[in-house]
Scaffold this motif. Structure first.
Motif, short mmCIF file in Angstrom:
data_model
loop_
_atom_site.label_atom_id
_atom_site.label_comp_id
_atom_site.label_asym_id
_atom_site.label_seq_id
_atom_site.Cartn_x
_atom_site.Cartn_y
_atom_site.Cartn_z
N VAL A 12 0.83 -1.28 -0.02
CA VAL A 12 -0.12 -0.05 0.13
C VAL A 12 0.92 1.20 -0.08
N SER A 13 0.34 2.32 -0.55
CA SER A 13 1.14 3.66 -0.68
C SER A 13 0.76 4.60 0.36
N LEU A 14 1.38 5.58 0.47
CA LEU A 14 1.21 6.48 1.76
C LEU A 14 -0.17 7.28 1.67
N GLY A 15 -0.35 7.65 0.35
CA GLY A 15 -1.78 8.40 0.13
C GLY A 15 -2.83 7.83 0.74
N PRO A 16 -3.20 6.74 0.27
CA PRO A 16 -4.40 6.04 0.91
C PRO A 16 -4.26 5.75 2.16
N VAL A 17 -3.15 5.45 2.86
CA VAL A 17 -2.92 5.16 4.36
C VAL A 17 -3.42 6.49 4.99
N TYR A 18 -2.95 7.61 4.52
CA TYR A 18 -3.35 9.05 5.33
C TYR A 18 -4.80 9.23 5.21
N THR A 19 -5.31 9.02 4.05
CA THR A 19 -6.76 9.29 3.61
C THR A 19 -7.59 8.38 4.71
N ALA A 20 -7.29 7.13 4.94
CA ALA A 20 -8.24 6.22 5.77
C ALA A 20 -8.02 6.57 7.14
#
Lengths: 109, 871
Positions: free
Chosen positions: A40-48
């Motif tokens: 998984v990349s960082l963007g989706p992690v932060y979004t979630a």
């Protein structure tokens, strides 16, 4: 209430945050989840993570950074009591369902 | 200890990418990830870094409102840009018809301009991507010549090459030479340009592979291949250099490949040394000399030096126009340049008109939304906030319009790429170019600023009168609307005038026959390989045999041979003419010497293509003495009355003038200044001066073109089965072929004019309909007071006419200015005459009356009682 439901990815992130303890910040969570088998990349992690915070399951605070990140501050996440409750509820639900599923799948043998 | 970090420039760029609120944290994350990957020895460090950066940036901006709420202790604020965009999108979605009209208008404007700008960029700007193109000059045919003798090929006068004004000098053959590349699956025709080593030094473009031509390549069979030919015929083969290829039966060694943008002269597939092909023989090569000026030398200085050098070299014999030179830009896309510049002008007008149209649409929407604005104002939104909302809506329209417009433009360019050889041969247009996309994006931003200005002005004007009275038609807003409309009408008139002027030009050009009046004759060309036809005598013998064979065929009325195709590309050799005695006594107009293009013809050629005899006689089949025939332009240089030159003798070339024939238009691709000089022609009998390599044939034969061509092929096969004919055309079809680009331009201009006319009509309708709706009460009162319906109708139509007439007056002024600008680059453009202007104005008036009629009828149908009760 729809807002309190946890998606599968959200559940993984909550578990990672809980497991990491004081070290639960964006990169740490992303690295743990990736290491354990979900790329998984960082963007989706932060979004979630932001979504979970809006739901009131996580809280965050900004703390001074380490040398490895050029001294930049980092945002550390932790579970709120509601978050712990939601996770526990989900765990019980899972265990019951898994238990039934195991019984049923064992029957034909 | 300082740890390794990503490059500073990356971090600087990153700072611009991320929103301020979470910048530091995200920057830290990215640095940490980067060093983690580095420790693990990951291969794609840079790519991964930017992938993460973009992924984080997208997330951060999407959540910008939420992130802000983090820092602002959870309170949601309605000031974010994202909120504006969402609101704008909702507003646009609620009015699908309005949005479609605005975005559609904008799409068309962007698509048309992007497509035309792409063409202009590829044909006019990119070919000039040499080092310092403004230092490269092309010398005119009188400034320097190429002499070929036993010692080789050299530029004359020789002192020129030693001068300090030029850093380098070189020459090339602009016409090109058709060579057949022998390869599997049949021969392919390539265009070869002869050039020397100086040519490549002057242009200063390093080869992609191998080397360019060297000074000692003189007579060697070596070739430099263009990028396009390398790609098309050799499949990007990197080991092509050093290999041998067969061009028209001769083996050439490839020494280099040029980069993609190197296309000069335009059509060249290969460059070969001038002596490499035996066909380029004869006294003078028809080459152009180019030079790179030294840093501190201006063009007039170099020309003055040239005049001195020529005088020193030739002394008293040096007569004729003083030498001049022009920047290389004048020689790039000579034929297409005026057309493309013309289209760029038209499309800029179209973009302006479509911006104005979108502005009036927005303005009328603003009136309908007066209530919304009033309420928002009452709830505490300042004028600045409302202006920002309007700007955002314009931006959303512009962004969507330019996105769809760019896609449409690429589709257009791709679709019409097939017809683009019409403009410029060998230009590849199917590639997506980031620079043009950037231009189109910049245009859209500019257009946004432009067409938001009108509603913003209108909104500002309401502040003085108080937002509470926003719903009443503000004088200023009406003024803005009228001026937008007037500008649209003015632009429509300019486009109509441009289109009709172009129409008259195209009609005139395609009706002209280049002086060839026998429309049924068939012309074609035969290229004779130098390996078989070595000497002039062999070429002359071939010409004689071909003539006899074709003449003996049934149905042949006349057949002639020459060394040029009408309107053919390429400079011919210019000769210095000198007359032994003055044909007309002591008048200033008569001259003893002049310059003319040397051509050859057989005795029956003029009859075959239908060039009229004005005085004297045609050639005899076998001329023993040296004789020449002048064309009308050449004869007029000596005497206004062309019959007086017949029987006179020329000293140079030494021959008797036996006849004068009508003019034939030869070069349509030379700059206008040289075209006048190139109009004077001197014909010699073909047997006296056989052409080099290529003969052009004209046959006047009974029957349709395919059967004539079949008969010609049979005849040619009997003489030499290895020969083929090409460039077959009926004389009557030549103008349409040659002026295809003008016709395409006309078609495009008509489409643009129609669109703008339509936009102006719709705009007029919109403004009048709205004004009628606003004035319902006023009209009702006037009716109650006894105004007749016809009077009211006339009043509405009068408003339309007043706007239209204002637009026409402004447009006429614009058209005259535009015509003057256009005339500077296209001197052959017709003067816009009053009849055309009147006709165009009449079209506009008709459209405006039509657009006004429906609102006028609606106004006259208002029931005064209803109108007053409704209020």
């Amino acid at each position: 209430m729809k807002g309190q439901h946890l998606g599968e990815f959200e559940e993984l992130l909550m578990l990672a945050v809980h497991g990491l303890g004081d070290d639960a910040y964006g990169v740490g969570v992303q690295q743990l989840v990736s290491r354990e088998g979900r790329r998984v990349s960082l963007g989706p992690v932060y979004t979630a993570l932001a979504r979970l915070e809006t739901k009131g399951l996580l809280r965050s605070q900004s703390v001074p950074g380490t040398l490895q990140r050029g001294g930049r501050r980092r945002r550390v996440f932790a579970l709120t009591p509601a978050g712990v409750r939601a996770l526990r509820h989900l765990q019980h639900l899972r265990e019951r369902l898994y238990g039934r599923a195991r019984l049923q799948s064992a029957r034909p043998h | 200890m300082r740890r390794a970090q990503p490059p500073g420039s990356w971090l600087a760029l990153l700072r611009r990418l991320l929103p301020a609120s979470t910048r530091e944290e995200h920057e830290g994350d990215l640095i940490e990830l980067w060093s983690l990957r580095r420790e693990r020895g990951s291969r794609w460090l840079g790519a991964s870094f930017w992938y993460d950066a973009v992924s984080l940036g997208v997330h951060a901006w999407i959540c910008a409102a939420d992130w802000r709420s983090w820092s602002a202790s959870g309170r949601h604020t309605f000031t974010g840009f994202g909120h504006d965009v969402r609101l704008a999108a909702r507003v646009l979605l609620r009015r699908p018809l309005f949005s479609a009209a605005a975005i559609g208008t904008f799409t068309f404007g962007i698509a048309a301009s992007t497509a035309i700008f792409t063409i202009a960029d590829r044909t006019l700007v990119q070919p000039l991507s040499y080092r310092d193109p403004d230092r490269i000059v092309v010398l005119d045919p009188f400034a320097a010549v190429i002499r070929r003798d036993a010692s080789g090929v050299a530029i004359q006068p020789a002192a020129l090459t030693a001068s300090s004004e030029f850093l380098a000098l070189g020459f090339y053959e602009p016409g090109g030479l058709d060579l057949d590349l022998d390869q599997l699956g049949g021969p392919v025709r390539l265009t070869a340009a002869a050039a020397d080593s100086g040519f490549f030094r002057v242009l200063g473009v390093p080869p992609l592979l191998g080397r360019t031509l060297a000074p000692d390549d003189g007579g060697r069979r070596v070739a430099v291949v263009s990028f396009d030919a390398w790609r098309q015929h050799f499949g990007h083969n990197p080991s092509l250099v050093g290999r041998s290829l067969r061009l028209s039966g001769q083996a050439f060694t490839v020494v280099g490949v040029m980069p993609r943008l190197f296309a000069f002269p335009e059509a060249a597939d290969v460059w070969i040394p001038p002596a490499a092909d035996g066909r380029m023989t004869g006294a003078g090569l028809r080459a152009r000399v180019i030079g790179r000026l030294a840093d501190d030398v201006s063009i007039p200085q170099a020309a003055a030096m040239l005049a001195n050098v020529k005088e020193a070299a030739f002394g008293e014999r040096q007569i004729g126009p003083s030498p001049s030179m022009a920047p290389i830009a004048d020689y790039v896309a000579v034929r297409a340049k005026p057309t493309i510049l013309f289209l760029v002008g038209l499309v800029s007008l179209l973009l302006t008109a479509s911006s104005a149209s979108v502005a009036s649409l927005l303005l009328s929407r603003l009136t309908q939304r007066a209530r919304e604005m009033r309420i928002r104002n009452a709830l505490g939104a300042g004028t600045g906030r409302l202006v920002r909302q309007i700007l955002t809506e314009s931006l959303v329209i512009a962004t969507m319009g330019s996105a769809t417009g760019t896609v449409l433009a690429f589709w257009l360019v791709r679709t019409f790429a097939a017809s683009l050889p019409v403009f410029v041969p060998g230009v590849e247009l199917t590639m997506i170019d980031l620079r043009v996309v950037a231009i189109s994006a910049a245009l859209s931003v500019l257009a946004t600023a432009l067409f938001s200005l009108a509603p913003v002005l209108a909104l500002r004007s309401t502040r003085s009168s108080g937002v509470a009275r926003f719903g009443t038609p503000a004088v200023k807003r009406r003024w803005v609307a009228s001026s937008l409309l007037t500008s649209q009408i003015a632009i429509a008139l300019v486009l109509l005038v441009a289109t009709s002027t172009l129409l008259s030009l195209v009609v005139r050009l395609t009706r002209s026959e280049f002086g060839l009046h026998n429309r049924g004759a068939v012309t074609f060309q035969v290229t004779l390989p130098a390996s078989t036809y070595r000497t002039g005598a062999e070429v002359a013998a071939f010409a004689g045999r071909l003539e006899t064979t074709l003449r003996s065929m049934p149905g042949t009325r006349a057949i002639g041979l020459t060394d040029f195709m009408p309107s053919s590309v390429g400079a011919k050799s210019l000769a210095h003419l000198e007359m032994r005695e003055r044909p007309v006594l002591a008048t200033g107009a008569a001259r003893r010497e002049s310059h003319a293009t040397m051509l050859v013809a057989t005795h029956d050629y003029f009859r075959a293509v239908g060039v009229p005899l004005l005085a004297g006689r045609f050639f005899e089949p076998h001329e023993a003495e040296p004789v020449v025939i002048l064309n009308e332009s050449a004869a007029r240089m000596f005497a206004p009355d062309v019959t007086r030159v017949v029987g006179k003798r020329l000293v140079s070339p030494s021959a008797e003038i036996v006849g004068v024939v009508g003019d034939v238009q030869l070069d349509v691709d030379v700059p206008e200044a040289i075209r006048a000089m190139a109009m004077a022609h001197v014909y010699r009998p073909l047997s006296h001066s056989p052409p080099n390599g290529t003969v052009a044939v004209a046959v006047d034969m009974a029957g349709d073109v395919p059967s004539v061509v079949a008969a010609i092929r049979r005849g040619l096969h009997d003489i030499d089965p290895s020969l083929a004919i090409d460039r077959v055309s009926r004389v009557g079809d030549l103008p349409a072929r040659i002026f295809a680009s003008e016709q395409l331009t006309l078609a495009l201009a008509s489409v643009f004019a129609l669109v703008v006319l339509g936009l102006a009509g719709i705009g007029l309708y919109g403004v009048l309909a709205q004004s009628v709706a606003e004035r319902t009460r006023e009209i009702g009162i006037r009716m109650a007071l006894g105004a007749s319906r016809a009077y009211l109708r006339a009043g509405i139509v009068c408003v339309a006419l007043r706007l239209t007439v204002m637009g026409i007056v402004i447009g006429a002024g614009l058209a005259v200015t535009a015509w003057r600008l256009a005339w500077a680059s296209i001197p052959s453009l017709d003067v816009p005459n009053l009849h055309l202007l009147a006709a165009d104005a009449a079209v506009l008036i008709a459209v405006s009356v039509l657009a006004a009629w429906i609102p006028a009828r609606r106004a006259s149908a208002i029931d005064p009682v209803e109108a007053l009760r409704a209020d």
